[in-house]
Design an enzyme around this catalytic site. Structure first.
Site, PDB file in Angstrom:
ATOM      1  N   LYS A  18       1.877  -3.528   8.755  1.00 49.55           N
ATOM      2  CA  LYS A  18       3.066  -2.686   8.668  1.00 49.55           C
ATOM      3  C   LYS A  18       4.290  -3.510   9.040  1.00 49.55           C
ATOM      4  O   LYS A  18       4.349  -4.093  10.113  1.00 49.55           O
ATOM      5  CB  LYS A  18       2.940  -1.472   9.593  1.00 49.55           C
ATOM      6  CG  LYS A  18       4.125  -0.516   9.509  1.00 49.55           C
ATOM      7  CD  LYS A  18       3.890   0.754  10.316  1.00 49.55           C
ATOM      8  CE  LYS A  18       5.040   1.738  10.164  1.00 49.55           C
ATOM      9  NZ  LYS A  18       4.802   3.004  10.900  1.00 49.55           N
ATOM     10  N   LEU A  55       0.816  -1.207   0.000  1.00 48.04           N
ATOM     11  CA  LEU A  55       0.000   0.000   0.000  1.00 48.04           C
ATOM     12  C   LEU A  55       0.853   1.262   0.000  1.00 48.04           C
ATOM     13  O   LEU A  55       0.458   2.291  -0.544  1.00 48.04           O
ATOM     14  CB  LEU A  55      -0.931   0.016   1.219  1.00 48.04           C
ATOM     15  CG  LEU A  55      -1.977  -1.095   1.301  1.00 48.04           C
ATOM     16  CD1 LEU A  55      -2.741  -0.997   2.619  1.00 48.04           C
ATOM     17  CD2 LEU A  55      -2.935  -1.016   0.119  1.00 48.04           C
ATOM     18  N   GLY A  56       2.013   1.201   0.631  1.00 48.07           N
ATOM     19  CA  GLY A  56       2.891   2.360   0.696  1.00 48.07           C
ATOM     20  C   GLY A  56       4.108   2.048   1.544  1.00 48.07           C
ATOM     21  O   GLY A  56       4.154   1.046   2.260  1.00 48.07           O
ATOM     22  N   SER A  57       5.105   2.915   1.445  1.00 48.87           N
ATOM     23  CA  SER A  57       6.320   2.728   2.239  1.00 48.87           C
ATOM     24  C   SER A  57       6.872   4.077   2.642  1.00 48.87           C
ATOM     25  O   SER A  57       6.600   5.097   1.989  1.00 48.87           O
ATOM     26  CB  SER A  57       7.376   1.936   1.453  1.00 48.87           C
ATOM     27  OG  SER A  57       7.709   2.608   0.255  1.00 48.87           O
ATOM     28  N   GLY A  58       7.629   4.086   3.731  1.00 55.64           N
ATOM     29  CA  GLY A  58       8.208   5.327   4.241  1.00 55.64           C
ATOM     30  C   GLY A  58       9.489   5.047   4.979  1.00 55.64           C
ATOM     31  O   GLY A  58      10.089   3.964   4.847  1.00 55.64           O
ATOM     32  N   GLY A  59       9.901   6.021   5.788  1.00 55.78           N
ATOM     33  CA  GLY A  59      11.175   5.906   6.474  1.00 55.78           C
ATOM     34  C   GLY A  59      11.213   4.812   7.521  1.00 55.78           C
ATOM     35  O   GLY A  59      12.286   4.341   7.888  1.00 55.78           O
ATOM     36  N   PHE A  60      10.038   4.382   8.018  1.00 51.90           N
ATOM     37  CA  PHE A  60      10.021   3.418   9.115  1.00 51.90           C
ATOM     38  C   PHE A  60       9.576   2.030   8.683  1.00 51.90           C
ATOM     39  O   PHE A  60       9.577   1.110   9.483  1.00 51.90           O
ATOM     40  CB  PHE A  60       9.122   3.914  10.247  1.00 51.90           C
ATOM     41  CG  PHE A  60       9.698   5.091  10.968  1.00 51.90           C
ATOM     42  CD1 PHE A  60      10.583   4.912  12.018  1.00 51.90           C
ATOM     43  CD2 PHE A  60       9.373   6.374  10.593  1.00 51.90           C
ATOM     44  CE1 PHE A  60      11.128   5.996  12.680  1.00 51.90           C
ATOM     45  CE2 PHE A  60       9.913   7.466  11.252  1.00 51.90           C
ATOM     46  CZ  PHE A  60      10.795   7.279  12.297  1.00 51.90           C
ATOM     47  N   ASP A  86       4.627  13.573  14.445  1.00 51.29           N
ATOM     48  CA  ASP A  86       4.681  13.645  12.979  1.00 51.29           C
ATOM     49  C   ASP A  86       3.286  13.857  12.405  1.00 51.29           C
ATOM     50  O   ASP A  86       2.865  13.161  11.473  1.00 51.29           O
ATOM     51  CB  ASP A  86       5.309  12.379  12.403  1.00 51.29           C
ATOM     52  CG  ASP A  86       5.772  12.575  10.944  1.00 51.29           C
ATOM     53  OD1 ASP A  86       5.949  13.736  10.526  1.00 51.29           O
ATOM     54  OD2 ASP A  86       5.961  11.564  10.245  1.00 51.29           O
ATOM     55  N   VAL A 118       3.865  -0.798   4.285  1.00 51.51           N
ATOM     56  CA  VAL A 118       2.520  -1.179   4.701  1.00 51.51           C
ATOM     57  C   VAL A 118       1.858  -1.957   3.566  1.00 51.51           C
ATOM     58  O   VAL A 118       1.881  -1.522   2.406  1.00 51.51           O
ATOM     59  CB  VAL A 118       1.668   0.058   5.058  1.00 51.51           C
ATOM     60  CG1 VAL A 118       0.269  -0.374   5.498  1.00 51.51           C
ATOM     61  CG2 VAL A 118       2.339   0.868   6.164  1.00 51.51           C
TER      62      VAL A 118
END
Length: 316
Positions: free
Chosen positions: A69, A46-51, A173, A54
């Site tokens: 996640k 679904l998406g990804s980020g710095g941590f 955040d 998902v």
């Protein structure tokens, strides 16, 4: 693996509603449980980020749609020791478990379970509201929002943050990407506690949030306090909703703390945004001050009048 940040020991927090309250979460805190693969099916990214990343997912027992996640252990910045556990877990798990154990909040994403999987790190199973879209995409597709809808979103976020702070947690955040909107009901939830920490009255000297949402004191002295940080980010968020973009892109603009309104915004809404974006932390409002601001109260009265008119017409 554990030398990056301090490992915090979490103590059990007594539930204000009592142990037998039926509204308590069914969060699984047992150290002996079925493995992840026998309880859930992991789907598409679904998406990804710095941590972490998902994925979509499904609970096999009842088909419930969830979000999963994945957090790589080598990217964890803060660790915590949970009651009854011997090995540390990412701080995000500890924070979300605390909120689940006290019953949760409609405006905060709920963690349903978590797992440590060798070779994959940690897996967090989160509720996944249907018909949801993050606020960043919502604004990108629809542009600046009318103030009445902005107020609806904003009030929900502030009230959810009051709950979070009341249980000694700071998100750190708050931004449009970390708020999901149910596009049918227009209800919102705060997600992603990957930058979160235990709330304290003293200053923080570390920050893993988003720089364009960070306050002047962080840019100038790498120090901030929880509530002024949160309120500053709320000012950036409200500007973003009513103007269609954030007010500051560069450090110099953040330090100047002078938002330039690119769209027609009411004086009352402007005054609230400017108050939240005060240069001095001590000049910013509290979350309670925000909720009692004339712009917030005026919109609430209009909503109540509309509800009364709707109920009257239905009865007729």
């Amino acid at each position: 693996m554990l030398d990056k940040r301090v490992v915090v020991e979490f103590k059990e927090e007594e539930d204000e509603r009592g142990e037998n309250d039926p509204s308590r979460s069914s969060f699984n805190v047992s150290t002996v449980k079925e493995p992840f693969c026998s309880q859930y099916r992991c789907g598409s990214l679904l998406g990804s980020g710095g941590f972490g990343s998902v994925f979509s997912g499904q609970r096999l027992s009842d088909g419930l749609q969830v979000a999963i996640k994945e957090i790589c252990s080598d990217r964890v910045q803060q660790w915590a020791i949970l009651p009854g556990e011997t090995s540390p877990v990412p701080m995000e798990i500890a924070l979300l478990q605390r909120l689940s154990e006290v019953g949760g909040h409609v405006g905060v994403v709920r963690m349903l379970d978590w797992f440590h999987v060798e070779g994959r790190g940690f897996l967090l199973v989160l509720e996944r509201p249907p018909h949801s879209q993050d606020l960043f995409d919502f604004i990108t597709e629809r542009g600046a929002q009318p103030e009445r809808l902005a107020l609806r979103f904003f009030r929900q976020v502030v009230e959810a943050l009051r709950f979070v702070h009341a249980h000694s947690i700071v998100h750190r955040d708050i931004k449009d990407e970390n708020i999901v909107v149910d596009t049918r009901t227009l209800d919102v939830k705060i997600i992603d506690f990957g930058s979160g920490a235990q709330l304290k009255e003293t200053s923080y000297t570390e920050f893993e949030g988003t720089r364009v949402y960070s306050p002047p004191e962080w840019i100038l002295s790498q120090s901030y306090e929880a509530v002024p940080l949160t309120v500053w980010s709320l000012g950036v968020l409200l500007f973003d909703i009513v103007c269609g973009d954030i007010p500051f892109e560069r450090d110099q603009e953040i330090v100047q703390a002078t938002p330039i309104f690119t769209r027609r915004v009411s004086k009352e809404c402007q005054s609230l945004i400017r108050w939240c974006l005060s240069f001095r932390p001590e000049d910013r409002p509290s979350l309670e001050d925000i909720l009692s601001h004339p712009w917030m109260l005026g919109g609430q009265e209009e909503e109540e009048e509309e509800e009364e008119c709707s109920l009257s017409s239905q009865s007729l």
